[in-house]
Motif scaffolding. Structure first.
Motif, PDB file in Angstrom:
ATOM      1  N   ALA A  20       5.812   3.933  -3.656  1.00  0.00           N
ATOM      2  CA  ALA A  20       7.187   3.981  -3.781  1.00  0.00           C
ATOM      3  C   ALA A  20       7.441   4.541  -4.937  1.00  0.00           C
ATOM      4  O   ALA A  20       8.164   5.582  -5.313  1.00  0.00           O
ATOM      5  CB  ALA A  20       7.899   2.688  -3.662  1.00  0.00           C
TER       6      ALA A  20
ATOM      7  N   ASP B  96      11.786   5.905   3.274  1.00  0.00           N
ATOM      8  CA  ASP B  96      12.975   5.916   2.594  1.00  0.00           C
ATOM      9  C   ASP B  96      14.040   6.789   3.183  1.00  0.00           C
ATOM     10  O   ASP B  96      15.253   6.507   3.224  1.00  0.00           O
ATOM     11  CB  ASP B  96      12.807   6.626   1.186  1.00  0.00           C
TER      12      ASP B  96
ATOM     13  N   MET C 169       7.909  -8.279 -10.640  1.00  0.00           N
ATOM     14  CA  MET C 169       7.514  -6.867 -10.903  1.00  0.00           C
ATOM     15  C   MET C 169       8.125  -6.363 -12.129  1.00  0.00           C
ATOM     16  O   MET C 169       7.482  -5.563 -12.764  1.00  0.00           O
ATOM     17  CB  MET C 169       8.132  -6.098  -9.343  1.00  0.00           C
TER      18      MET C 169
ATOM     19  N   ARG D  57      16.282  -0.443  -6.009  1.00  0.00           N
ATOM     20  CA  ARG D  57      17.737  -1.118  -5.493  1.00  0.00           C
ATOM     21  C   ARG D  57      17.649  -2.489  -5.169  1.00  0.00           C
ATOM     22  O   ARG D  57      18.727  -3.186  -5.449  1.00  0.00           O
ATOM     23  CB  ARG D  57      17.910  -0.452  -4.060  1.00  0.00           C
TER      24      ARG D  57
ATOM     25  N   LEU E 116      10.758   4.169 -10.559  1.00  0.00           N
ATOM     26  CA  LEU E 116      10.877   2.501  -9.978  1.00  0.00           C
ATOM     27  C   LEU E 116      12.223   2.382  -9.661  1.00  0.00           C
ATOM     28  O   LEU E 116      12.590   1.867  -8.384  1.00  0.00           O
ATOM     29  CB  LEU E 116       9.954   1.607 -10.871  1.00  0.00           C
TER      30      LEU E 116
ATOM     31  N   LEU F 225      10.594  -2.798   4.776  1.00  0.00           N
ATOM     32  CA  LEU F 225       9.900  -1.513   3.928  1.00  0.00           C
ATOM     33  C   LEU F 225       8.316  -1.956   3.978  1.00  0.00           C
ATOM     34  O   LEU F 225       8.061  -3.090   3.720  1.00  0.00           O
ATOM     35  CB  LEU F 225      10.280  -1.517   2.745  1.00  0.00           C
TER      36      LEU F 225
ATOM     37  N   THR G 233      13.661   3.689  -6.315  1.00  0.00           N
ATOM     38  CA  THR G 233      13.018   3.555  -4.943  1.00  0.00           C
ATOM     39  C   THR G 233      13.896   2.233  -4.433  1.00  0.00           C
ATOM     40  O   THR G 233      14.831   1.724  -5.125  1.00  0.00           O
ATOM     41  CB  THR G 233      11.683   2.946  -5.149  1.00  0.00           C
ATOM     42  N   SER G 234      13.209   1.723  -3.204  1.00  0.00           N
ATOM     43  CA  SER G 234      13.899   0.906  -2.553  1.00  0.00           C
ATOM     44  C   SER G 234      13.671  -0.643  -3.460  1.00  0.00           C
ATOM     45  O   SER G 234      14.659  -1.445  -3.330  1.00  0.00           O
ATOM     46  CB  SER G 234      13.265   0.538  -1.154  1.00  0.00           C
ATOM     47  N   TYR G 235      12.514  -0.718  -3.777  1.00  0.00           N
ATOM     48  CA  TYR G 235      12.368  -1.873  -4.890  1.00  0.00           C
ATOM     49  C   TYR G 235      13.385  -1.938  -5.936  1.00  0.00           C
ATOM     50  O   TYR G 235      13.825  -3.114  -6.355  1.00  0.00           O
ATOM     51  CB  TYR G 235      10.931  -1.775  -5.381  1.00  0.00           C
TER      52      TYR G 235
ATOM     53  N   SER H 261       5.831   0.372   2.559  1.00  0.00           N
ATOM     54  CA  SER H 261       5.346   0.942   1.498  1.00  0.00           C
ATOM     55  C   SER H 261       5.277  -0.017   0.392  1.00  0.00           C
ATOM     56  O   SER H 261       6.036  -0.618   0.137  1.00  0.00           O
ATOM     57  CB  SER H 261       5.923   2.358   1.049  1.00  0.00           C
ATOM     58  N   ASP H 262       3.999   0.072  -0.417  1.00  0.00           N
ATOM     59  CA  ASP H 262       3.922  -0.897  -1.627  1.00  0.00           C
ATOM     60  C   ASP H 262       4.545  -0.083  -2.737  1.00  0.00           C
ATOM     61  O   ASP H 262       4.899   1.003  -2.702  1.00  0.00           O
ATOM     62  CB  ASP H 262       2.448  -1.008  -1.788  1.00  0.00           C
ATOM     63  N   PRO H 263       5.074  -1.022  -3.812  1.00  0.00           N
ATOM     64  CA  PRO H 263       5.565  -0.677  -4.959  1.00  0.00           C
ATOM     65  C   PRO H 263       4.974   0.632  -5.543  1.00  0.00           C
ATOM     66  O   PRO H 263       5.741   1.537  -6.261  1.00  0.00           O
ATOM     67  CB  PRO H 263       5.507  -1.717  -6.114  1.00  0.00           C
TER      68      PRO H 263
ATOM     69  N   TYR I 142       6.048   6.745   1.603  1.00  0.00           N
ATOM     70  CA  TYR I 142       7.442   5.997   1.048  1.00  0.00           C
ATOM     71  C   TYR I 142       8.450   6.764   1.411  1.00  0.00           C
ATOM     72  O   TYR I 142       9.528   6.579   2.084  1.00  0.00           O
ATOM     73  CB  TYR I 142       7.175   5.746  -0.172  1.00  0.00           C
TER      74      TYR I 142
END
Lengths: 356, 297, 256
Positions: free
Chosen positions: C114, C125, A220, A195, A188, C107, A191-193, C109-111, C121
């Motif tokens: 990801a 990315d 989250m 970051r 996690l 973005l 990922t972009s989340y 894609s969902d978590p 994803y």
């Protein structure tokens, strides 16, 4: 192909680790097994705290409360009807719960889910607060959960706690859960989340101005963390088999904060190492609390001494290794291999000198 | 509830509130200056009580020597803690400072456990605090007025120091801006140490008075009062001394009164403080007396 | 139709009125400067546009949509990006990651996908990083992509803040004193850079500047404010000679 090599190394390490767990589960005595299981539980606690604080920057002191939710849910779901009625002799348990008994895996997942829901419910209002205010509010919520556990007798058996929880937790469950937890949180973060979470940690205002929803990402982090904290609480309940609300005083949260800081904020490797060191260290010091003899000297045990030593150690680490054991560094195969290479060259140098 | 019972509860609530307030001041001063939640502060309360206990029980000192001596010793401890555990970390992330406070708190509790023993000890009140005072039909034991009077005298002294002396002015300046105060030629280290001194002295006094009200002392006795006092400090607006006093009284009175009027809620007594705290934080995060501070963007 | 329309925006802090009845409009493609002495309310206006503050009264309309009182992240999502007066880079992320965070809001894609690095994803990315690098490259920062942002020289940090804002694909870019703390040559260079990105990315730019001289050369329109109110609006020449501006601004601190 470095990627391929690392994957193979990881798989090999996992197989080795699995082999170790198998060997340990079948040969070690229950006392050692208990310590190894606790290591896994505290690893989860520290890694999840790191996700909320080290990576997302939210100073939450709610861990003890989330762990309590997980522990009680799992305990009540895995205890047999007979055990429950033996426990609840002051006030009978409410009806649907009295007869429920489910296997360990769904109980673990439900424990995590419940803790996650409670975590989100706590986070939902509390996340409007920042820094220390968030810390106090989450600490307050955690204590409220504990006080509810004392008072909701028909569900929790109050201050008496629950005894005779089946000891389902073994090394496969505990370390399995810890590895899954580390893997998911590590993924996690990458990922972009993840970051976006780090951006929130570094500067909330700038993150929001770049389109990062603060609420969504903090939530989250809380939900994921609380889920695994709940699972860890469940593992703990089914390991020590007796729980009461006192187990989940905010001391537990403080310990987790201490472990995580010792390991290094922002390093999952650090959290894992510190959790293991902490658990083992505390057990290794147990002898000094019982009477022992050195030669002619009979030294009476000093109860409480190991917590004194632990506090001194924690203080020393904080004062002199301010970034913790690992800082923000993570273990990687490249790093390990690099270490060996450096050693090779370091070892080669003196020999070269001798030949001259 | 009869009128007399109400008065009795009122006396009880005010004396509890005075104790919270005494302890809350130390929290609020330290937070105001260092932005540190000094979780070891509650344990200073405990040390104060133990010091007074041993002065009387072991060294057979009269209370009027033992109590001030205990306050003196505890104050010294508070200053040592600041010097050793907090000062070196001032430039580092605040989580380090916080963890250091937690470690000191663990250390004090467990040292007390090792040295004084884990079993609760009975704290003996000086004889004059055990008199029954009867006013009309209301009866209070004399320790209650003693607590309230002592606390009020101490608040007066503190307010004088903070508002009327040079050190007090420096303290107030420090809580606005440490760096600028330092640039004004004020020795910030000394002022911070002084704040810890004042806070620890009041906490020690609070601990001794606490022990006269609840005469059972143990190594963890400071934890709950400490936490409650901290909440009182937040209620009043953390960083604000008058606010801490108001918050302390408010919390003490609420706890006693809610249980007095709704006895069925007594099991939830400890939860009131947290509930009030959370509600307050959500609706007025700066507390009763705090000023709104918007972040500069 | 104007891209951005501010209609009698007012912001009060307690008894203090930071911005009073401020109205203006920005046409698409325009480069406009907001000038005024320290504490005149320039940054507050930015904070009102970007949602960091909610106006006491008045409205912000962007692209025909009323965005008054929206959360900052939603406002950014609909096409307004900004930089900060005091540089606010993410210290824990490298230069490229700082820029890529700006792409996060697009973005899809969902978590879950990801976290498990599912193909949808992974594609996104990779694209985010590629675009981020491209952006850094076009601003001349690509050689610093993997450095820590704090290790960059001051001027580059400012550029990185702009790059990060551009990553959100804005239509309107708000620059808060982009030349603050720069030498005269550097700030002139920066102004050239700003006109360059204005054209390359088809932007509309509103910039705050403290030193009037810096914007004189490049901004066709200047708004001068003082005490939260517009005192003059027009071409650089008009502003320069406006008695109120001279009194409020030049007269006080003789900058020009």
């Amino acid at each position: 192909m470095k990627k391929r090599r690392n994957l193979i190394l990881t798989l090999a390490a996992l197989i080795l680790f699995g082999g170790f767990l198998y060997y340990a589960q079948h040969t070690f005595n229950p006392y050692i097994l208990r310590i190894l299981n606790l290591c896994a539980v505290f690893t989860i606690f520290a890694v999840t705290f790191n996700l909320i604080f080290g990576y997302t920057g939210q100073f939450s002191l709610g861990h003890a409360g989330f762990a309590a939710v997980g522990a009680y849910v799992a305990a009540l779901l895995t205890m047999s009807a007979a055990q429950k009625s033996a426990n609840f002799f002051l006030k009978p348990i409410i009806s649907p719960l009295a007869n429920v008994e489910i296997p360990f895996l769904p109980a673990l997942l439900l424990a995590g889910l419940f803790a996650s829901v409670v975590g989100s419910l706590v986070a939902w209002p509390a996340l409007r607060l920042r820094g220390d205010y968030l810390a106090i509010a989450t600490l307050g919520f955690s204590e409220i959960i504990r006080i509810l556990l004392v008072n909701l007798q028909p569900i929790t058996n109050g201050a008496l706690g629950l005894k005779g929880i089946p000891s389902y937790t073994n090394l496969y469950w505990s370390w399995g859960a810890a590895l899954v937890c580390i893997f998911i949180i590590k993924s996690l973060i990458n990922t972009s989340y993840g970051r976006a979470m780090s951006a929130i940690r570094d500067d909330e205002v700038a993150a929001e101005a770049l389109g990062v929803s603060l609420f969504k990402h903090k939530m989250m982090a809380f939900a994921v963390s609380a889920f695994f904290v709940g699972v860890a609480g469940a593992l703990m309940a089914n390991l020590i088999s007796t729980i009461d609300p006192k187990v989940f005083l905010f001391f537990l949260t403080y310990q987790i904060v201490g472990i995580t800081v010792m390991g290094g904020m922002g390093s999952l490797t650090g959290s894992t190492i510190a959790a293991i060191l902490y658990t083992v260290f505390l057990e290794a010091l147990r002898p000094i609390e019982s009477p022992f003899t050195i030669g002619p000297l009979n030294i009476p045990g000093i109860p409480g001494m190991r917590m004194v030593l632990f506090s001194i150690l924690l203080l020393t680490v904080i004062l002199f290794y301010r970034r913790g054991l690992m800082g923000t560094n993570e273990f990687s195969w490249d790093w390990l291999i690099g270490l060996f290479h450096r050693k090779d060259t370091a070892l080669a140098a003196p020999t070269g000198g001798a030949e001259k | 509830m009869t009128f007399d019972q109400l008065l009795q509860n009122l006396a009880n609530g005010i004396s509890l509130g005075a104790l919270y307030a005494l302890i809350a001041i130390g929290y609020t001063m330290v937070y105001g200056i260092l932005r540190l939640i000094n979780f070891a502060h509650g344990d200073i309360v405990m040390i104060g009580a133990y010091a007074a206990f041993y002065g009387v029980a072991m060294f057979i000192l009269p209370w009027w020597i033992s109590f001030p001596l205990a306050i003196l010793l505890t104050t010294g401890l508070g200053m040592i803690i600041e010097r050793v555990a907090y000062r070196p970390l001032r430039e580092y992330p605040r989580i380090n400072l916080f963890t250091s406070a937690v470690a000191v708190s663990f250390l004090l509790e467990n040292l007390a456990n090792v040295i004084f023993g884990g079993r609760p000890k009975a704290f003996e009140r000086p004889a004059f605090m055990n008199e029954m005072i009867t006013i009309g039909n209301t009866q209070v034991v004399s320790y209650t007025p003693f607590i309230i009077i002592t606390a009020v005298v101490l608040f007066g002294g503190l307010l004088y120091i903070v508002n009327r002396t040079k050190v007090g002015m420096a303290m107030r300046a420090l809580s606005k801006d440490i760096e600028a105060t330092g640039l004004m030629g004020i020795n910030t280290d000394r002022i911070i140490l002084f704040s810890f001194m004042l806070g620890s002295a009041l906490a020690a006094a609070g601990g001794i008075l606490w022990a006269t009200k609840f005469p059972q002392i143990n190594p963890w006795m400071g934890v709950m009062p400490g936490l409650k006092a901290f909440i009182a400090a937040v209620l009043g607006g953390i960083g604000n001394i008058t606010g801490a006093v108001i918050g302390g009284f408010l919390l003490g009175l609420t706890e006693i009164m809610v249980v007095a009027f709704f006895p069925s809620l007594s099991g939830y007594r400890d939860a009131f403080a947290y509930t009030i705290l959370i509600l307050l934080l959500l609706f007025r995060p700066t507390g009763i007396m705090g000023e709104m501070q918007a972040e500069k963007v | 139709m104007s891209l951005l329309k501010l209609d009698s925006l007012t912001k009060q802090f307690g008894g203090l009125t930071a911005v009073k009845e401020f109205s203006t409009g920005l046409e698409a493609g325009e480069l406009c400067a907001l000038i005024g002495p320290n504490g005149s309310g320039k940054t507050t206006i930015f904070n009102l546009i970007t949602g960091i503050y909610t106006p006491t009264s008045g409205t912000v309309t962007f692209n025909g949509q009323d965005i008054t009182g929206w959360r900052p992240d939603r406002i950014t999502a609909c096409g307004i990006a900004r930089t900060f007066q005091n540089i606010r880079l993410f210290k824990g992320l490298n230069v490229l990651e700082n820029v890529v965070v700006g792409k996060h809001l697009r973005l899809k894609s969902d978590p879950f996908s990801a976290t498990f690095h599912l193909p949808n994803y992974r594609r996104e990315d990779e694209a985010m990083f590629a675009e981020g690098l491209e952006l850094l490259d076009s601003l001349g920062l690509s050689r610093l992509a993997y450095e820590a942002p704090t290790s960059l020289p001051y001027g580059e940090q400012r550029k990185l803040e702009i790059a990060r804002a551009l990553a959100t694909d804005p239509k309107l870019l708000l620059l808060d004193e982009p030349a603050a703390g720069m030498s005269p040559t550097d700030s002139e260079e920066l102004m050239v850079f700003i006109t360059h990105i204005l054209k390359t990315y088809k932007l509309t730019i509103l910039l705050i500047e403290h030193q009037m001289r810096v914007v004189m050369g490049i901004c066709p329109r200047i708004i001068a404010i003082d005490h939260g109110e517009t005192i003059a609006e027009g071409t650089p020449e008009y502003i320069q000679n406006h008695p109120k501006v001279i009194e409020a601004y030049l007269g006080v601190a003789d900058y020009a």
